[in-house]
Design a protein around this motif. Structure first.
Motif, PDB file in Angstrom:
ATOM      1  N   SER A  58      89.053  44.658  40.874  1.00 52.71           N
ATOM      2  CA  SER A  58      87.775  44.975  41.507  1.00 52.71           C
ATOM      3  C   SER A  58      87.090  46.150  40.810  1.00 52.71           C
ATOM      4  N   LYS A  59      87.894  47.030  40.206  1.00 56.45           N
ATOM      5  CA  LYS A  59      87.321  48.205  39.551  1.00 56.45           C
ATOM      6  C   LYS A  59      86.499  47.804  38.330  1.00 56.45           C
ATOM      7  N   GLU A  61      84.617  45.176  38.065  1.00 58.83           N
ATOM      8  CA  GLU A  61      83.291  44.807  38.549  1.00 58.83           C
ATOM      9  C   GLU A  61      82.467  46.060  38.837  1.00 58.83           C
ATOM     10  N   GLU A  62      83.155  47.075  39.376  1.00 56.95           N
ATOM     11  CA  GLU A  62      82.494  48.339  39.703  1.00 56.95           C
ATOM     12  C   GLU A  62      82.003  49.024  38.426  1.00 56.95           C
ATOM     13  N   GLU A  63      82.882  49.068  37.415  1.00 56.87           N
ATOM     14  CA  GLU A  63      82.542  49.760  36.170  1.00 56.87           C
ATOM     15  C   GLU A  63      81.424  49.052  35.410  1.00 56.87           C
ATOM     16  N   ARG A  65      78.818  47.911  36.271  1.00 59.71           N
ATOM     17  CA  ARG A  65      77.455  48.232  36.717  1.00 59.71           C
ATOM     18  C   ARG A  65      76.855  49.354  35.879  1.00 59.71           C
ATOM     19  N   TYR A  66      77.697  50.120  35.210  1.00 56.37           N
ATOM     20  CA  TYR A  66      77.209  51.275  34.455  1.00 56.37           C
ATOM     21  C   TYR A  66      76.942  50.904  33.001  1.00 56.37           C
ATOM     22  N   GLN A 266      72.703  54.215  39.845  1.00 52.91           N
ATOM     23  CA  GLN A 266      73.774  53.313  40.263  1.00 52.91           C
ATOM     24  C   GLN A 266      74.795  54.041  41.125  1.00 52.91           C
ATOM     25  N   SER A 270      75.820  53.029  44.809  1.00 53.79           N
ATOM     26  CA  SER A 270      77.219  52.756  45.138  1.00 53.79           C
ATOM     27  C   SER A 270      77.710  53.573  46.323  1.00 53.79           C
ATOM     28  N   TYR A 271      77.229  54.811  46.414  1.00 53.89           N
ATOM     29  CA  TYR A 271      77.853  55.716  47.383  1.00 53.89           C
ATOM     30  C   TYR A 271      76.949  56.185  48.523  1.00 53.89           C
ATOM     31  N   GLN A 340      76.444  51.073  52.984  1.00 53.14           N
ATOM     32  CA  GLN A 340      77.505  50.303  52.336  1.00 53.14           C
ATOM     33  C   GLN A 340      77.840  49.062  53.157  1.00 53.14           C
ATOM     34  N   LYS A 344      77.670  45.100  52.019  1.00 51.09           N
ATOM     35  CA  LYS A 344      78.833  44.214  52.126  1.00 51.09           C
ATOM     36  C   LYS A 344      78.493  42.973  52.947  1.00 51.09           C
TER      37      LYS A 344
END
Length: 557
Positions: A58-59, A61-63, A65-66, A266, A270-271, A340, A344
């Motif tokens: 999953s990380k 997919e997260e990365e 984005r940058y 981003q 994300s946060y 968030q 989701k």
């Protein structure tokens, strides 16, 4: 001047051509070692690219984005292609030089052997002819001496009166025979001499020069072949340069596509929690008596006797209560901050709609198949399709029901979230560390820790404060982990906070407390007053002093 002029330097030429072959062998070995280096280098570069490729989780997919992460991934992929070009160099060196020279060496050795075989044969022939000449010469010399001796003997006998006529005649015949033999030997010697001179002339002026010329041609072809290979050696490398250039251009393009501001946005996307920043601090009039019910010993008494809303589950006390279930959280994502959670839920709805579309596509395909079967029974039984159609219909109903469920939750979240047109709302992070920027804010409009927004004071049910300060403490303590968190720093309260909501703690202005958990980006800091009292206070209400070597629950974003 050709090699034919070197005369009888046969041995020297043999050594020179042998050295030429050894040079070709040495050059072939050199190219082979270069090829092995290219293969090894390509393998190491490929392994390096593979080692730093993002893991399938999953990380990743997260990365992705940058922009800087995508640029690095592009660099790794281009590096992999770059390694491939070094493999191409190795392959071309092997096919165009090593294989060619290996085959050529066999031809060269065979040709050289043939020329020197002819040379030795010619040498042996001239030596044999010389021996015949020498032999005939010695015979002629011997026969001349014998004839001379026989002639002297005859003359001696002829002059001796005591010798019979028969003996004289015999001596005369012997002398005559010897003269004939000498004459024959002379003729043989003369013939052999003439033959040898002709063959020697042929040997030194025709046969050997021809052999030497062939050796010279062979040697020049060898040198020419080496020259071609040396050129190929460079060309093989040069041929991949345009593709290597493209790989490097790809890396540069990827690097130039990095957008710091896009990546910063981003992080916000994300946060961001969806919580509102605190409103303005109101003036507190100390000229009138104020009713303060802040308890010194119990979290529950700090709520001014507010009744705990019925039906709230412990899992809804985000973000203050740790989720003891190590799974992904509740199905409605209520453990997440509003923004968030909205993301989701929307993602889940999109995913379900895709599944519904797939099922509908299958249903359409099966319906068409059934129509074909009805029109052409020989192709299949229409009834055989019905069970699958029924199953698909049930799947669609289930998925649509799931979509409705998630849409209800999404509507709740969007209804409770602050309007995007609200001028007081600030998207993303508001600075929780720079207290000077938020020193004029308070928790009048603050979202409570259980995920709902604080209602107006007069709309809440008022009850009497609990007589026993510790009587309700176990209800709250149960919500926290049994493990006592270590302190990671201290903080000073800049403003009074009454802590009406579950999981919060009341503080007085100027009060010093221990920090046990840093702000996670939601605007709340977890603090402890003593062993029994701990809870959350708005980060904007306190000035935090973290210990640099603390091993507590620090959160890095």
């Amino acid at each position: 001047r050709g090699w034919g002029t070197v005369g009888d330097q046969f041995d020297n030429l043999e050594k020179h051509t042998q050295w030429g072959i050894e040079f070709v062998e040495k050059y072939t070995k050199f190219v082979k070692e270069r090829s092995e280096i290219e293969i090894s280098y390509a393998k190491q570069i490929r392994n390096l690219s593979k080692k730093y490729q993002p893991k399938k989780n999953s990380k990743e997919e997260e990365e992705s984005r940058y922009t800087f992460c995508r640029a690095f991934l592009t660099t790794l992929n281009e590096l992999n292609d770059y390694a491939g070009q070094h493999e191409v160099i190795a392959e071309n060196l092997t096919s165009q030089i090593i294989a060619e020279l290996t085959r050529y060496l066999q031809e060269l050795k065979t040709e050289r052997k043939s020329h020197f075989h002819d040379g030795r044969k010619a040498q042996q022939h001239i030596e044999s002819s010389w021996k015949q000449l020498e032999s005939s010469k010695r015979r002629f010399e011997r026969d001349c001496k014998e004839a001379d001796r026989a002639q002297q003997y005859f003359e001696k006998m002829d002059a001796d009166i005591n010798v019979t006529k028969a003996d004289v005649e015999k001596a005369r015949q012997q002398a005559q025979m010897r003269h004939q033999m000498a004459s024959d030997s002379k003729s043989d010697y003369s013939a052999y001499l003439q033959k040898f001179n002709h063959e020697q002339n042929e040997h030194y002026y025709t046969i050997i020069p021809n052999i030497f010329q062939k050796l010279q041609d062979m040697e020049e072809r060898r040198i020419e072949r080496i020259g071609v290979c040396m050129k190929t050696f460079a060309d093989v490398d040069r041929q991949v340069l345009p593709i290597v250039e493209k790989c490097l251009d790809g890396m540069i393009t990827a690097a130039e596509a990095i957008e710091p501001k896009t990546d910063s946005k981003q992080v916000v996307e994300s946060y961001k929690s969806g919580f509102e920043p605190p409103g303005n601090v109101e003036f507190e009039d100390y000229s009138q008596a104020m009713k303060r019910t802040v308890s010194e010993t119990s979290l529950s008494n700090s709520r001014e006797g507010k009744e705990k809303p019925a039906g709230k589950s412990k899992g809804k006390l985000w973000p203050f209560i740790k989720n003891k279930n190590k799974g992904s959280g509740p199905e409605d994502f209520s453990h997440l901050p509003p923004e968030q959670r909205r993301k989701k839920l929307q993602g889940k709805i999109d995913e379900l709609n895709k599944d519904i579309q797939k099922e509908m596509d299958q249903r359409d395909a099966l319906t068409k198949m059934k129509d074909v079967y009805i029109k052409n029974p020989q192709m299949g039984d229409p009834a055989s399709v019905d069970p699958r159609l029924t199953e698909i219909g049930q799947n669609i109903e289930k998925l649509q029901s799931e979509v409705q469920k998630f849409e209800v939750w999404l509507a709740e979240v969007e209804e409770r979230m602050p309007s995007k047109s609200d001028t007081n709302r600030r998207s993303g992070f508001f600075d929780t560390q720079n207290n000077t920027a938020v020193s004029n804010n308070c928790a009048q409009n603050r979202e409570s820790p259980d995920g709902s927004y604080t209602e107006e004071q007069n709309s809440e049910t008022q009850v009497k404060a609990t007589p026993n300060p510790t009587s309700t403490a176990p209800d709250i303590d149960d919500e926290f982990d049994d493990d006592v968190l270590p302190t990671i720093g201290t903080c000073k309260a800049l403003y009074p906070f009454e802590g009406h909501n579950e999981g919060t703690i009341a503080v007085a202005e100027g009060e010093l407390l221990y920090v046990i958990e840093e702000d996670k980006g939601d605007g709340w800091t977890r603090v402890r007053r003593n062993e029994d009292e701990e809870g959350y206070v708005p980060t904007s209400y306190v000035e935090v002093f973290l210990e640099t070597n603390a091993k507590g629950a620090m959160t890095y974003i």
